[in-house]
Design a protein around this motif. Structure first.
Motif, PDB file in Angstrom:
ATOM      1  N   GLY A  62      -8.900  -7.258   6.040  1.00  0.00           N
ATOM      2  CA  GLY A  62      -8.718  -7.821   7.371  1.00  0.00           C
ATOM      3  C   GLY A  62      -7.274  -7.865   7.813  1.00  0.00           C
ATOM      4  O   GLY A  62      -6.367  -7.406   7.115  1.00  0.00           O
ATOM      5  N   LEU A  63      -7.075  -8.423   9.004  1.00  0.00           N
ATOM      6  CA  LEU A  63      -5.760  -8.610   9.590  1.00  0.00           C
ATOM      7  C   LEU A  63      -5.513 -10.091   9.788  1.00  0.00           C
ATOM      8  O   LEU A  63      -6.411 -10.830  10.197  1.00  0.00           O
ATOM      9  N   ASP A  64      -4.290 -10.541   9.512  1.00  0.00           N
ATOM     10  CA  ASP A  64      -3.982 -11.938   9.801  1.00  0.00           C
ATOM     11  C   ASP A  64      -3.465 -12.069  11.227  1.00  0.00           C
ATOM     12  O   ASP A  64      -3.427 -11.099  11.995  1.00  0.00           O
ATOM     13  N   ASP A  65      -3.067 -13.273  11.602  1.00  0.00           N
ATOM     14  CA  ASP A  65      -2.647 -13.534  12.984  1.00  0.00           C
ATOM     15  C   ASP A  65      -1.379 -12.786  13.363  1.00  0.00           C
ATOM     16  O   ASP A  65      -1.094 -12.606  14.549  1.00  0.00           O
ATOM     17  N   GLN A  66      -0.617 -12.345  12.377  1.00  0.00           N
ATOM     18  CA  GLN A  66       0.618 -11.602  12.648  1.00  0.00           C
ATOM     19  C   GLN A  66       0.383 -10.087  12.606  1.00  0.00           C
ATOM     20  O   GLN A  66       1.321  -9.306  12.724  1.00  0.00           O
ATOM     21  N   GLY A  67      -0.873  -9.672  12.430  1.00  0.00           N
ATOM     22  CA  GLY A  67      -1.188  -8.257  12.410  1.00  0.00           C
ATOM     23  C   GLY A  67      -0.982  -7.592  11.069  1.00  0.00           C
ATOM     24  O   GLY A  67      -1.064  -6.356  10.971  1.00  0.00           O
ATOM     25  N   VAL A  68      -0.711  -8.374  10.012  1.00  0.00           N
ATOM     26  CA  VAL A  68      -0.562  -7.809   8.676  1.00  0.00           C
ATOM     27  C   VAL A  68      -1.944  -7.447   8.140  1.00  0.00           C
ATOM     28  O   VAL A  68      -2.874  -8.258   8.180  1.00  0.00           O
ATOM     29  N   ALA A  69      -2.092  -6.213   7.651  1.00  0.00           N
ATOM     30  CA  ALA A  69      -3.368  -5.742   7.107  1.00  0.00           C
ATOM     31  C   ALA A  69      -3.433  -5.992   5.610  1.00  0.00           C
ATOM     32  O   ALA A  69      -2.446  -5.807   4.893  1.00  0.00           O
ATOM     33  N   TYR A  70      -4.613  -6.389   5.141  1.00  0.00           N
ATOM     34  CA  TYR A  70      -4.827  -6.669   3.729  1.00  0.00           C
ATOM     35  C   TYR A  70      -5.943  -5.783   3.194  1.00  0.00           C
ATOM     36  O   TYR A  70      -6.969  -5.585   3.848  1.00  0.00           O
ATOM     37  N   PHE A  71      -5.721  -5.272   1.981  1.00  0.00           N
ATOM     38  CA  PHE A  71      -6.683  -4.412   1.313  1.00  0.00           C
ATOM     39  C   PHE A  71      -6.797  -4.834  -0.147  1.00  0.00           C
ATOM     40  O   PHE A  71      -5.915  -5.515  -0.668  1.00  0.00           O
ATOM     41  N   SER A  72      -7.885  -4.427  -0.779  1.00  0.00           N
ATOM     42  CA  SER A  72      -7.986  -4.626  -2.226  1.00  0.00           C
ATOM     43  C   SER A  72      -7.961  -3.272  -2.917  1.00  0.00           C
ATOM     44  O   SER A  72      -8.533  -2.292  -2.431  1.00  0.00           O
ATOM     45  N   GLN A  73      -7.282  -3.239  -4.047  1.00  0.00           N
ATOM     46  CA  GLN A  73      -7.170  -2.040  -4.867  1.00  0.00           C
ATOM     47  C   GLN A  73      -7.999  -2.258  -6.123  1.00  0.00           C
ATOM     48  O   GLN A  73      -7.798  -3.225  -6.862  1.00  0.00           O
ATOM     49  N   HIS A  74      -8.957  -1.374  -6.367  1.00  0.00           N
ATOM     50  CA  HIS A  74      -9.883  -1.516  -7.485  1.00  0.00           C
ATOM     51  C   HIS A  74      -9.344  -0.749  -8.700  1.00  0.00           C
ATOM     52  O   HIS A  74      -9.298   0.475  -8.695  1.00  0.00           O
ATOM     53  N   LEU A  75      -8.950  -1.473  -9.718  1.00  0.00           N
ATOM     54  CA  LEU A  75      -8.327  -0.860 -10.888  1.00  0.00           C
ATOM     55  C   LEU A  75      -9.331  -0.675 -12.018  1.00  0.00           C
ATOM     56  O   LEU A  75     -10.291  -1.447 -12.149  1.00  0.00           O
ATOM     57  N   GLY A  76      -9.096   0.341 -12.857  1.00  0.00           N
ATOM     58  CA  GLY A  76      -9.890   0.561 -14.048  1.00  0.00           C
ATOM     59  C   GLY A  76      -9.181   0.031 -15.277  1.00  0.00           C
ATOM     60  O   GLY A  76      -8.079  -0.519 -15.200  1.00  0.00           O
ATOM     61  N   TRP A  77      -9.811   0.204 -16.448  1.00  0.00           N
ATOM     62  CA  TRP A  77      -9.246  -0.321 -17.686  1.00  0.00           C
ATOM     63  C   TRP A  77      -7.848   0.229 -17.957  1.00  0.00           C
ATOM     64  O   TRP A  77      -6.962  -0.507 -18.386  1.00  0.00           O
ATOM     65  N   ALA A  78      -7.648   1.498 -17.695  1.00  0.00           N
ATOM     66  CA  ALA A  78      -6.355   2.109 -18.005  1.00  0.00           C
ATOM     67  C   ALA A  78      -5.249   1.637 -17.074  1.00  0.00           C
ATOM     68  O   ALA A  78      -4.065   1.653 -17.429  1.00  0.00           O
ATOM     69  N   GLU A  79      -5.631   1.191 -15.865  1.00  0.00           N
ATOM     70  CA  GLU A  79      -4.637   0.804 -14.866  1.00  0.00           C
ATOM     71  C   GLU A  79      -4.323  -0.685 -14.891  1.00  0.00           C
ATOM     72  O   GLU A  79      -3.286  -1.113 -14.389  1.00  0.00           O
ATOM     73  N   ALA A  91       0.825  -1.206   0.000  1.00  0.00           N
ATOM     74  CA  ALA A  91       0.000   0.000   0.000  1.00  0.00           C
ATOM     75  C   ALA A  91       0.858   1.253   0.000  1.00  0.00           C
ATOM     76  O   ALA A  91       0.465   2.297  -0.540  1.00  0.00           O
ATOM     77  N   ALA A  92       2.046   1.156   0.572  1.00  0.00           N
ATOM     78  CA  ALA A  92       2.940   2.314   0.647  1.00  0.00           C
ATOM     79  C   ALA A  92       3.383   2.785  -0.734  1.00  0.00           C
ATOM     80  O   ALA A  92       3.803   3.939  -0.889  1.00  0.00           O
ATOM     81  N   ASP A  93       3.299   1.909  -1.747  1.00  0.00           N
ATOM     82  CA  ASP A  93       3.727   2.285  -3.091  1.00  0.00           C
ATOM     83  C   ASP A  93       2.619   2.959  -3.900  1.00  0.00           C
ATOM     84  O   ASP A  93       2.839   3.362  -5.038  1.00  0.00           O
ATOM     85  N   LEU A  94       1.418   3.079  -3.319  1.00  0.00           N
ATOM     86  CA  LEU A  94       0.281   3.641  -4.041  1.00  0.00           C
ATOM     87  C   LEU A  94       0.161   5.143  -3.799  1.00  0.00           C
ATOM     88  O   LEU A  94       0.675   5.661  -2.795  1.00  0.00           O
TER      89      LEU A  94
END
Length: 336
Positions: free
Chosen positions: A95-112, A82-85
């Motif tokens: 959500g977060l996994d057991d190690q506290g790593v957060a997960y997200f989804s990035q919604h891309l368009g046709w150009a991306e 996420a830091a590169d966005l």
């Protein structure tokens, strides 16, 4: 909610005397929205709160996976930081996994949505069976939410463009303040069994000859799942489901984000194997014993649903074991 619920594909009760364990893809291990959702869905706020947050890139029902081998039996999501966005990039919290790593989804368009050097775009039909527990849950949830985000951009009351809200799990109307949440369409999917322990499989009119599967259909407004099952089976095949207390057995469910279904899996029994297909949606329906199904598949006269689908698990549960991969119908990959 937990992401293992969102990512679970099927956890059916074990049949007495059948040793086969019929569990679908996998279970994710992250805690989903509602427990630790970030205040800000933008990448800048995400990285400030979670540091090395990870994103799943999704577009038009597909996610970016590592590798270029379309025939690979295993698959791994191509996750990014996420830091590169850009700081204002809107992300959906997964959500977060057991190690506290957060997960997200990035919604891309046709150009991306461009191919990366060592990655490819793939949908769940192509790679779902090869994903591990974490990636299966992340991809199912990401694709489902992306489908909803792309198709529900306006308020049904005012027509105003809705705004990204609740870390991607709702959309808010700026005109009337109403909130709108992801849509899920329940559908029943059933393997019909007669008193000789044969299974009924049908072929849709738009399918290649030899492709067979279980019967399925959407639950209508005001209808129970059991009522929908009886109606769909009779409409499509002419078969009447028996009315005994044990003649409909619920086995489990599978999220099916094509675009937003929840498949409710059943076995059901009939006293009368007479078949009269509707000729519209279902062109052909046949009864198979286990021996007849195996012989037809070995002769390549019949092809069954792929390993990812709940339809295959319903057949395998009746069959008593995992079916050979060579019995699956070929995967048709649509160009992007």
């Amino acid at each position: 909610l937990r992401a293992d619920d969102l990512g679970r594909h099927l956890r059916a009760m074990r049949a007495v005397g059948v040793p086969y364990t019929d569990e679908m893809i996998a279970n994710a291990s992250a805690d989903a929205y509602g427990q630790t959702a970030p205040d800000s869905p933008q990448a800048e706020g995400v990285t400030k709160r979670y540091g090395e947050a990870t994103t799943v890139r999704v577009f038009d029902g597909a996610a970016l996976v590592l590798g270029t081998d379309t025939d690979a039996t295993t698959a791994t999501l191509d996750l990014s930081r996420a830091a590169d966005l850009p700081d204002d990039e809107e992300l959906t919290f997964l959500g977060l996994d057991d190690q506290g790593v957060a997960y997200f989804s990035q919604h891309l368009g046709w150009a991306e949505a461009v191919d990366a050097p060592h990655s490819r775009w793939a949908d769940l039909r192509q790679v779902g069976a090869g994903l591990d527990a974490r990636d299966a849950g992340l991809m199912v949830t990401s694709v489902a939410l992306d489908n909803w985000q792309r198709t529900h951009t306006r308020c049904p009351r005012s027509g105003a463009t809705t705004q990204f809200s609740a870390a991607g799990w709702s959309r808010r109307c700026p005109d009337d303040g109403s909130e709108h949440f992801p849509r899920t369409d329940p559908a029943v999917i059933v393997l019909i069994i007669d008193r000789d322990d044969r299974a009924l499989l049908g072929r849709q009119s738009r399918w290649t000859p030899g492709w067979f599967s279980t019967l399925a259909g959407f639950v209508e407004s005001g209808e129970s799942a059991e009522g929908a099952l009886r109606r769909e089976v009779r409409e499509e095949s002419g078969v009447v489901v028996a009315d005994g207390p044990d003649d409909i057995r619920y086995l489990g469910s599978q999220p099916w984000p094509f675009p937003c279904s929840l498949m409710l899996g059943f076995h059901a029994w009939t006293d009368d194997p007479t078949v009269h297909v509707d000729g519209d949606e279902i062109e052909e329906a046949r009864w198979f014993s286990r021996e007849e199904l195996a012989a037809a598949c070995e002769r390549e006269e019949v092809r069954l649903p792929g390993e990812i689908s709940i339809a295959r698990r319903l057949v395998e549960r009746w069959y008593g074991s995992e079916l050979p991969g060579g019995w699956s119908r070929p995967l048709v990959v649509a160009p992007r």
